[in-house]
Write an enzyme that holds these catalytic residues in place. Structure first.
Site, PDB file in Angstrom:
ATOM      1  N   ASP A 189       0.886  -1.179   0.000  1.00 48.64           N
ATOM      2  CA  ASP A 189       0.000   0.000   0.000  1.00 48.64           C
ATOM      3  C   ASP A 189       0.923   1.228   0.000  1.00 48.64           C
ATOM      4  OD1 ASP A 189      -2.188   1.761   0.296  1.00 48.64           O
ATOM      5  OD2 ASP A 189      -3.310   0.242   1.405  1.00 48.64           O
ATOM      6  N   HIS A 220       1.728   1.634  -3.305  1.00 51.68           N
ATOM      7  CA  HIS A 220       0.792   2.497  -4.026  1.00 51.68           C
ATOM      8  C   HIS A 220       1.355   3.909  -4.188  1.00 51.68           C
ATOM      9  CE1 HIS A 220      -2.983  -0.142  -3.001  1.00 51.68           C
ATOM     10  NE2 HIS A 220      -2.162  -0.704  -3.863  1.00 51.68           N
TER      11      HIS A 220
END
Ligand SMILES: *[C@@H]1O[C@H](CO)[C@@H](O)[C@H](O)[C@H]1NC(C)=O
Ligand SMILES: *[C@@H]1O[C@H](CO)[C@@H](O)[C@H](O)[C@H]1NC(C)=O
Ligand SMILES: *[C@@H]1O[C@H](CO)[C@@H](O)[C@H](O)[C@H]1NC(C)=O
Ligand SMILES: *[C@@H]1O[C@H](CO)[C@@H](O)[C@H](O)[C@H]1NC(C)=O
Ligand SMILES: *[C@@H]1O[C@H](CO)[C@@H](O)[C@H](O)[C@H]1NC(C)=O
Ligand SMILES: *[C@@H]1O[C@H](CO)[C@@H](O)[C@H](O)[C@H]1NC(C)=O
Ligand SMILES: *[C@@H]1O[C@H](CO)[C@@H](O)[C@H](O)[C@H]1NC(C)=O
Ligand SMILES: *[C@@H]1O[C@H](CO)[C@@H](O)[C@H](O)[C@H]1NC(C)=O
Ligand SMILES: *[C@@H]1O[C@H](CO)[C@@H](O)[C@H](O)[C@H]1NC(C)=O
Ligand SMILES: *[C@@H]1O[C@H](CO)[C@@H](O)[C@H](O)[C@H]1NC(C)=O
Ligand SMILES: *[C@@H]1O[C@H](CO)[C@@H](O)[C@H](O)[C@H]1NC(C)=O
Length: 444
Positions: free
Chosen positions: A253, A276
């Site tokens: 993430d 991410h």
């Protein structure tokens, strides 16, 4: 007009100092470590770090064997040394009880051993500290004034995340703890630690100021087919004057995420993989709330195998529910003066993504309700590398709700190519005249 921002004051870099003490108090001792002298480098967050005097007492914590809960001994050491002491954690500890350590004043935490959190989901679900913000919770929280946590390159924090990811795969309402929350800390540092397998975000820096994070290694890996969930490296929230630098992150993430009210932040020298991106937001999630992200300088980082390298994500102008744990929108505020400079992109799906319709798949709804957050004074300077084949020939997407909500965007010396050697950018609803060399195409 393109103008370059002025950079912070450079302070001489000093390497982590590790000294071996001849004094050992138990046979389980690994090694003792001295406080390192690590400074922000090459940029600081805009002001000098507060002075941190040397400590005048030592509280050594003995560990029990066989995974028994060491929380009580750890808590009493903190109570004893809370004013001007060093907590020495040089063995393998287990924490199975929520610990509120927000009462510290002038404390060093020398962790050359390891801390492993139990994976008793029932206990932590009932007893972890809860925060309203994004339904988050944590095993422990550290706060007060002038706290240095250091691991000398050997200290380990193990979040024992596998049981949590397995349970989440069967129940996506399950809340999972953050591995380390710094809450209400004025002045401090977190350096030289390895952190593995956090059930949720690795680090939340909240309600804090003048924090330096450096020389960290973060890694989240699932041993089976249940994915690692929400393993953000660092999230900053209601915090200012934070530097995060010289660290290696392998997660799934955000590598770093600037949450509401993150100001005067520097992120430099990170090597991120599988994430991410280094992300502003998400912001504008809560209707009643005003969110600010301002004066953020993201310098000399590399991003590989991620969904995005540089990312700014804000919610649309209306509240809606998408998933049980992901709903929001309608909040207001602004993102201002954010610079990404010297940024290497390897095999990321997007090199740059700006999105004012976060958390929403219904684009009609986003057009009807433009985001209440403005995004302005954004600089992308010296970015190079590649994207993945996912959106080839497109390498980036910058889609705003309206030109009133996005302005003063600048890009210079950006050299990003997709696997076929092309580089098209989706640009919509803002003035693209200062994106030098961008081949902007419509969003289709
Ligand atoms: C230890 O340091 C703390 C914080 O700097 C200070 O308040 C305290 O008086 C010192 N204690 C001694 C015994 O020097
Ligand atoms: C899923 O987790 C939530 C939150 O812990 C809990 O309230 C709920 O009972 C769980 N559902 C199932 C089916 O276990
Ligand atoms: C931050 O401070 C606010 C106000 O004191 C408090 O409600 C909140 O629990 C703190 N921590 C986080 C993570 O929000
Ligand atoms: C950039 O960061 C790397 C670590 O990732 C470091 O080795 C290098 O010296 C930094 N370069 C500059 C120009 O700051
Ligand atoms: C980097 O990320 C990719 C994609 O998530 C993953 O397959 C790989 O194992 C990660 N780590 C390394 C060192 O390649
Ligand atoms: C952010 O700061 C602004 C200005 O001080 C304040 O109005 C707002 O409530 C803060 N938002 C959060 C999420 O703390
Ligand atoms: C913009 O942010 C940078 C740090 O990234 C800071 O040095 C500069 O002073 C800020 N500019 C303004 C106008 O505040
Ligand atoms: C990116 O992923 C590839 C394939 O998994 C891996 O070989 C490479 O080392 C990764 N890059 C980094 C920087 O970890
Ligand atoms: C998308 O949002 C619009 C506006 O609120 C609504 O009329 C439409 O039904 C929504 N579409 C879907 C598929 O939910
Ligand atoms: C948010 O945006 C909607 C329209 O998109 C508007 O009706 C509303 O007044 C805005 N709210 C705030 C607080 O700006
Ligand atoms: C463009 O960026 C590359 C990569 O950072 C750098 O080597 C080069 O010097 C930059 N060129 C200019 C004109 O700034």
């Amino acid at each position: 007009m393109f103008s370059r921002i002025s950079s912070g004051v450079a302070i001489a870099f000093l390497a982590t100092a590790i000294t071996c003490s001849p004094v050992t108090s138990t046979s389980r001792d690994k090694q003792s470590i001295a406080r390192p002298d690590i400074q922000p480098f090459p940029h600081n967050a805009g002001r000098a770090r507060p002075f941190s005097p040397s400590r005048n007492a030592t509280c050594h914590v003995a560990a029990q064997d066989s995974g028994a809960d060491d929380s009580a001994a750890i808590l009493s050491a903190f109570q004893e040394c809370k004013n001007g002491g060093t907590i020495v954690l040089d063995a393998d500890y287990t924490i199975g009880t929520a610990l509120d350590l927000t009462f510290l004043d002038g404390v060093d935490i020398a962790l050359s051993g390891s801390i492993t959190f139990t994976n008793d989901i029932d206990y932590w679900t009932a007893n972890a500290f809860r925060y309203d913000f994004q339904n988050s919770m944590t095993f422990w929280k550290i706060g007060g004034k002038d706290v240095n946590i250091y691991g000398g390159g050997v200290g380990l924090i193990d979040g024992n995340g596998q049981a949590w990811w397995d349970a989440f795969a069967a129940n996506n309402s399950l809340l999972r703890p953050i591995a380390l929350v710094v809450d209400g800390l004025e002045g401090g540092s977190i350096t030289g630690l390895r952190m593995i397998n956090s059930p949720n975000w690795f680090n939340l820096i909240a309600n804090s100021s003048d924090i330096l994070v450096s020389d960290m290694v973060l890694e989240a890996k699932s041993a089976n087919s249940n994915p690692v969930k929400n393993s953000d490296g660092w999230d900053t929230y209601r915090s200012e004057y934070v530097v995060i630098q010289n660290s290696v992150i392998d997660n799934t993430d955000d590598c770093v995420s600037f949450k509401p009210n993150s100001t005067n932040i520097v992120v430099q020298g990170l090597v991120c993989n599988g994430s991410h991106g280094i992300s502003v937001g998400s912001l504008g999630q809560y209707v009643e709330q005003y969110d600010i992200v301002e004066n953020v300088y993201i310098y000399n980082n590399s991003m590989s195998n991620a969904s995005d390298a540089a990312r700014i994500k804000v919610w649309p102008g209306v509240h809606s529910e998408l998933e049980p744990v992901l709903s929001g929108g309608g909040g207001s505020g602004y993102v201002k003066n954010v610079t990404y400079e010297r940024y290497e992109s390897n095999n990321n799906d997007w090199a740059i993504e700006v999105n004012q319709c976060y958390g929403q798949s219904n684009t009609t709804l986003c057009e009807l309700y433009p985001s209440n957050m403005t995004i302005s004074d954004i600089y992308f300077i010296d970015m190079w590398g590649t994207t993945s084949s996912k959106h080839d020939p497109k390498v980036g997407t910058l889609v705003c709700s309206s030109p009133e909500q996005c302005f003063n965007f600048h890009a210079k010396n950006i050299s990003i190519t997709s696997p076929t050697g092309k580089s098209e950018w989706i640009c919509a609803n803002f003035d693209t005249s200062d994106l030098e060399g961008f081949n902007c195409v419509a969003d289709v």
